[in-house]
Design a protein around this motif. Structure first.
Motif, PDB file in Angstrom:
ATOM      1  N   ARG A  62       0.697  -1.222  -0.091  1.00  0.00           N
ATOM      2  CA  ARG A  62       0.052  -0.091   0.130  1.00  0.00           C
ATOM      3  C   ARG A  62       0.876   1.134  -0.002  1.00  0.00           C
ATOM      4  NH1 ARG A  62      -3.255   3.779   1.277  1.00  0.00           N
ATOM      5  NH2 ARG A  62      -5.351   3.755   1.404  1.00  0.00           N
ATOM      6  N   GLN A  63       2.019   1.185   0.798  1.00  0.00           N
ATOM      7  CA  GLN A  63       2.668   2.454   0.887  1.00  0.00           C
ATOM      8  C   GLN A  63       3.445   2.533  -0.547  1.00  0.00           C
ATOM      9  OE1 GLN A  63       5.904   2.011   3.782  1.00  0.00           O
ATOM     10  NE2 GLN A  63       6.734   4.037   3.401  1.00  0.00           N
ATOM     11  N   GLY A  64       3.932   1.623  -1.323  1.00  0.00           N
ATOM     12  CA  GLY A  64       4.507   1.614  -2.507  1.00  0.00           C
ATOM     13  C   GLY A  64       3.596   2.221  -3.604  1.00  0.00           C
ATOM     14  N   LEU A  65       2.245   1.881  -3.578  1.00  0.00           N
ATOM     15  CA  LEU A  65       1.429   2.192  -4.370  1.00  0.00           C
ATOM     16  C   LEU A  65       0.911   3.648  -4.106  1.00  0.00           C
ATOM     17  CD1 LEU A  65      -0.932  -0.978  -4.512  1.00  0.00           C
ATOM     18  CD2 LEU A  65       0.650  -0.275  -6.230  1.00  0.00           C
ATOM     19  N   GLU A  66       0.807   4.212  -2.938  1.00  0.00           N
ATOM     20  CA  GLU A  66       0.608   5.546  -2.484  1.00  0.00           C
ATOM     21  C   GLU A  66       1.673   6.547  -3.207  1.00  0.00           C
ATOM     22  OE1 GLU A  66       0.028   5.571   1.525  1.00  0.00           O
ATOM     23  OE2 GLU A  66      -2.222   5.417   1.445  1.00  0.00           O
ATOM     24  N   GLU A  67       2.728   5.851  -2.947  1.00  0.00           N
ATOM     25  CA  GLU A  67       3.777   6.804  -3.489  1.00  0.00           C
ATOM     26  C   GLU A  67       3.769   6.905  -5.008  1.00  0.00           C
ATOM     27  OE1 GLU A  67       7.204   5.051  -1.683  1.00  0.00           O
ATOM     28  OE2 GLU A  67       6.799   5.761   0.285  1.00  0.00           O
ATOM     29  N   THR A  68       3.243   6.229  -5.675  1.00  0.00           N
ATOM     30  CA  THR A  68       3.215   6.119  -7.083  1.00  0.00           C
ATOM     31  C   THR A  68       2.031   7.106  -7.812  1.00  0.00           C
ATOM     32  OG1 THR A  68       4.232   3.768  -7.278  1.00  0.00           O
ATOM     33  CG2 THR A  68       3.290   4.436  -9.366  1.00  0.00           C
ATOM     34  N   GLU A  69       2.499   7.609  -8.912  1.00  0.00           N
ATOM     35  CA  GLU A  69       1.460   8.696  -9.360  1.00  0.00           C
ATOM     36  C   GLU A  69       0.989   8.237 -10.799  1.00  0.00           C
ATOM     37  OE1 GLU A  69       3.086  12.469  -9.627  1.00  0.00           O
ATOM     38  OE2 GLU A  69       3.777  12.496  -7.546  1.00  0.00           O
ATOM     39  N   ASP A  70       1.566   7.083 -11.269  1.00  0.00           N
ATOM     40  CA  ASP A  70       1.007   6.620 -12.665  1.00  0.00           C
ATOM     41  C   ASP A  70       0.575   5.382 -12.615  1.00  0.00           C
ATOM     42  OD1 ASP A  70       0.828   6.702 -15.453  1.00  0.00           O
ATOM     43  OD2 ASP A  70       2.984   6.062 -15.869  1.00  0.00           O
ATOM     44  N   ILE A  71      -0.780   5.208 -13.196  1.00  0.00           N
ATOM     45  CA  ILE A  71      -1.266   3.798 -13.183  1.00  0.00           C
ATOM     46  C   ILE A  71      -0.472   2.843 -13.994  1.00  0.00           C
ATOM     47  CG2 ILE A  71      -3.148   2.702 -14.364  1.00  0.00           C
ATOM     48  CD1 ILE A  71      -5.077   4.927 -13.686  1.00  0.00           C
ATOM     49  N   ASP A  72       0.379   3.250 -14.948  1.00  0.00           N
ATOM     50  CA  ASP A  72       1.144   2.402 -15.688  1.00  0.00           C
ATOM     51  C   ASP A  72       2.399   1.714 -14.797  1.00  0.00           C
ATOM     52  OD1 ASP A  72      -0.137   2.390 -18.012  1.00  0.00           O
ATOM     53  OD2 ASP A  72       1.204   4.109 -18.941  1.00  0.00           O
ATOM     54  N   LYS A  73       2.884   2.516 -13.691  1.00  0.00           N
ATOM     55  CA  LYS A  73       3.841   2.283 -12.966  1.00  0.00           C
ATOM     56  C   LYS A  73       3.320   1.269 -11.988  1.00  0.00           C
ATOM     57  CE  LYS A  73       6.617   6.300 -13.120  1.00  0.00           C
ATOM     58  NZ  LYS A  73       7.279   7.672 -12.444  1.00  0.00           N
ATOM     59  N   ILE A  74       1.848   1.556 -11.398  1.00  0.00           N
ATOM     60  CA  ILE A  74       1.330   0.769 -10.578  1.00  0.00           C
ATOM     61  C   ILE A  74       1.010  -0.738 -11.153  1.00  0.00           C
ATOM     62  CG2 ILE A  74      -1.050   0.382  -9.467  1.00  0.00           C
ATOM     63  CD1 ILE A  74      -1.259   3.392  -8.970  1.00  0.00           C
TER      64      ILE A  74
END
Length: 157
Positions: A62-74
């Motif tokens: 969850r922490q890693g996903l919150e820090e990401t801004e792009d859906i492709d990166k997610i």
């Protein structure tokens, strides 16, 4: 994190539910442990270990996903974690062949948790790939609009 994306909101909500469930499970198992340790250790020690392990993994994800801004990166994060888990399962021995039985048990429990994490990562990828209905999009958009602030005129005391 992209604000207003229904898929991302749903994915984070799903993770929150999983984290809350594991935390409640940990709390209940710890209470049982305090009441009768021998009974608890015999029947529930494995469940407590798995709940703590899964809760930790969900929080890191969850922490890693919150820090990401792009859906492709997610999507890349989800795929990379899934591939890493599959690789671990394929390359790991079922028994780590330690002379200490508890170490062997922990190894086996972590493999079970890895299986569950792979399943959960696939669910998250499915949530991210869904097309939300207009009603869901509107509901998400309404939540993010800040409420109107009423300004009172006059003298403040």
């Amino acid at each position: 994190m992209e604000q207003g994306n229904w898929n991302v909101d749903q994915m984070l909500h799903w993770l929150d539910i999983k984290i809350d469930w594991e935390e409640r499970n940990i709390h209940e198992l710890k209470e049982q442990m305090d009441e009768n340790f021998l009974y608890y250790f015999e029947y529930n020690a494995e469940n407590l270990y798995k709940s703590i392990f899964m809760s930790k993994c969900y929080k890191i994800l969850r922490q890693g996903l919150e820090e990401t801004e792009d859906i492709d990166k997610i999507q890349k994060i989800l795929r990379r974690n899934e591939a890493c888990g599959e690789k671990r399962l394929l390359n790991a021995q079922l028994d780590c062949q330690s002379s200490i039985r508890a170490v062997n048990m922990v190894h086996f429990l972590e493999l079970e948790c890895t299986q569950q994490l792979i399943k959960d990562l696939r669910v998250l990828a499915d949530i991210l790939a869904q097309t939300p209905s207009e009603e869901d999009c509107n509901r998400t958009a309404k939540k993010e609009e800040p409420p109107e602030r009423k300004v009172k005129t006059g003298i403040r005391r």
